[in-house]
Design an enzyme around this catalytic site. Structure first.
Site, PDB file in Angstrom:
ATOM      1  N   LYS A  93      -0.089   3.707  -2.729  1.00  0.00           N
ATOM      2  CA  LYS A  93      -1.079   4.782  -2.640  1.00  0.00           C
ATOM      3  C   LYS A  93      -0.432   6.152  -2.462  1.00  0.00           C
ATOM      4  CE  LYS A  93      -4.750   1.776  -0.854  1.00  0.00           C
ATOM      5  NZ  LYS A  93      -4.026   0.529  -0.553  1.00  0.00           N
ATOM      6  N   SER A 125      -6.296   3.181   4.068  1.00  0.00           N
ATOM      7  CA  SER A 125      -5.626   2.480   2.974  1.00  0.00           C
ATOM      8  C   SER A 125      -6.651   1.701   2.150  1.00  0.00           C
ATOM      9  CB  SER A 125      -4.545   1.534   3.496  1.00  0.00           C
ATOM     10  OG  SER A 125      -3.603   1.228   2.488  1.00  0.00           O
ATOM     11  N   SER A 147       0.794  -1.232   0.000  1.00  0.00           N
ATOM     12  CA  SER A 147       0.000   0.000   0.000  1.00  0.00           C
ATOM     13  C   SER A 147       0.824   1.278   0.000  1.00  0.00           C
ATOM     14  CB  SER A 147      -0.966   0.002   1.187  1.00  0.00           C
ATOM     15  OG  SER A 147      -2.077  -0.830   0.911  1.00  0.00           O
ATOM     16  N   LYS A 176       2.977   6.683   5.551  1.00  0.00           N
ATOM     17  CA  LYS A 176       2.116   5.617   5.043  1.00  0.00           C
ATOM     18  C   LYS A 176       2.691   4.247   5.388  1.00  0.00           C
ATOM     19  CE  LYS A 176      -1.479   4.317   2.546  1.00  0.00           C
ATOM     20  NZ  LYS A 176      -1.557   3.055   3.333  1.00  0.00           N
TER      21      LYS A 176
END
Length: 347
Positions: free
Chosen positions: A71, A128, A68, A231
């Site tokens: 992203k 997420s 992820s 993140k």
């Protein structure tokens, strides 16, 4: 009668006085850094974001699965669309069958529903949400997630992310979707520098959506003073990844850790790297040995090569090995950088 050999007697006396001092002088103990990951998955880098200098790196140019962390680039593209006026924070993004069908983590949209851009940003940062990331990718890619992934890869190249290729907008497993810890540091720094007005989103640990509180995954927020984003990411093939921004007391660091066995161990490791990078011994020539996951203290530790004197730029395209082709016995060598080697030119 004069004493024999007076010079020799004086020399013996001096040596006797120096002996206790010499006995107290010992070589400093070798530093050992515990790594909560298997060598095939682990990669890490710490960058001084103010100067662009690399303070620590291991396997930072070996390709890994981003999960992820993908992203971050989807958000970069969305922030660019906001800057250009293509979208506003009130723009409604439709959710297709394809987007709604993505596996968790997601917000569980149904076909035909929409989400505003402001909520979409929070959904990607905090939750997420895979369904939201794909919906954004399709919207910005003219209806095609594949087209958007190609746009993401082009943008990565323009930022200097030479070891990264994207195949989807959310980070779900794909053998062709690879990146490096070094590239993720480049992207983290680019997000902060290019969109300081939007970076506050990465500091959010929860948000309200449709009357309910949606909580996030980034436990580094609030755990370490000075951490203000960015993140996390996980798929089975990648292990637990994170890009972390630390900004306090005049120091600004970007820390990337990839491949950890658990989220808690990953966070502990990030904290240890922050403490190490803020300490007075950061610039010492002596670098730590690494003890990977599963190794016993008595087992041999991998020797680190000398600092890479040719580090000042990013590696040439094609110099890294895709994670999908790494054999189980291929243990990428650690490459600790000289603190004087810049990751990015200062701006």
């Amino acid at each position: 009668m004069p004493r024999p050999f007076p010079f020799l007697q004086k020399l013996i006396a001096i040596l006797a006085l120096l002996a206790p001092v010499a006995g107290c002088t010992t070589t400093p103990p070798e530093s050992v850094l515990a790594v909560p990951a298997q060598p095939q998955k682990y990669a890490a880098i710490v960058v001084d974001a103010s100067s662009g200098k690399t303070l620590f790196e291991v396997n930072s140019r070996s390709q890994r699965y981003p999960a992820s962390l993908t992203k971050m680039m989807t958000l970069y593209m969305l922030f660019e669309a906001l800057e250009s006026g293509r979208v506003t924070k009130e723009t409604r993004i439709p959710v297709s069958d394809h987007a709604a069908s993505q596996p968790p983590t997601k917000l569980r949209f149904r076909r035909g529903e929409t989400i505003d851009v402001d909520s979409a940003i929070r959904a990607m940062v905090v939750k997420s949400a895979n369904d939201v990331a794909v919906a954004v990718g399709e919207y910005l890619g003219g209806g095609s997630e594949d087209q958007f992934a190609a746009m993401m890869t082009t943008k990565a190249r323009s930022l200097g992310m030479t070891g990264t290729s994207f195949r989807n907008a959310c980070g779900l497993p794909d053998d062709g979707q690879v990146t490096t810890a070094r590239d993720m540091a480049v992207l983290g720094m680019a997000l902060e520098r290019r969109f300081p007005q939007h970076f506050h989103y990465f500091s959010e640990s929860d948000f309200m959506f449709r009357g309910r509180l949606v909580r996030g995954h980034n436990d580094m927020l609030g755990r370490v003073r000075g951490v203000d984003g960015i993140k996390t990411g996980y798929i089975r093939a990648s292990g637990y990844n994170i890009v972390t921004s630390y900004n306090a007391d005049g120091r600004h660091l970007i820390v990337v850790v990839m491949g950890a066995d658990t989220a808690r161990q990953r966070n502990d490791h990030v904290e240890a790297l922050i403490q190490r990078s803020l300490g007075p011994t950061t610039a010492d020539a002596t670098q730590p040995r690494l003890m990977y996951s599963g190794q016993q203290p008595a087992s041999p530790l991998p020797q680190l090569p000398p600092p890479d004197s040719a580090l000042p730029g990013l590696p040439p395209p094609g110099s890294a090995t895709p994670a999908s082709t790494l054999p189980a016995s291929d243990l990428p060598s650690a490459d600790l950088a000289s603190p004087s080697a810049p990751l990015l030119p200062t701006q």
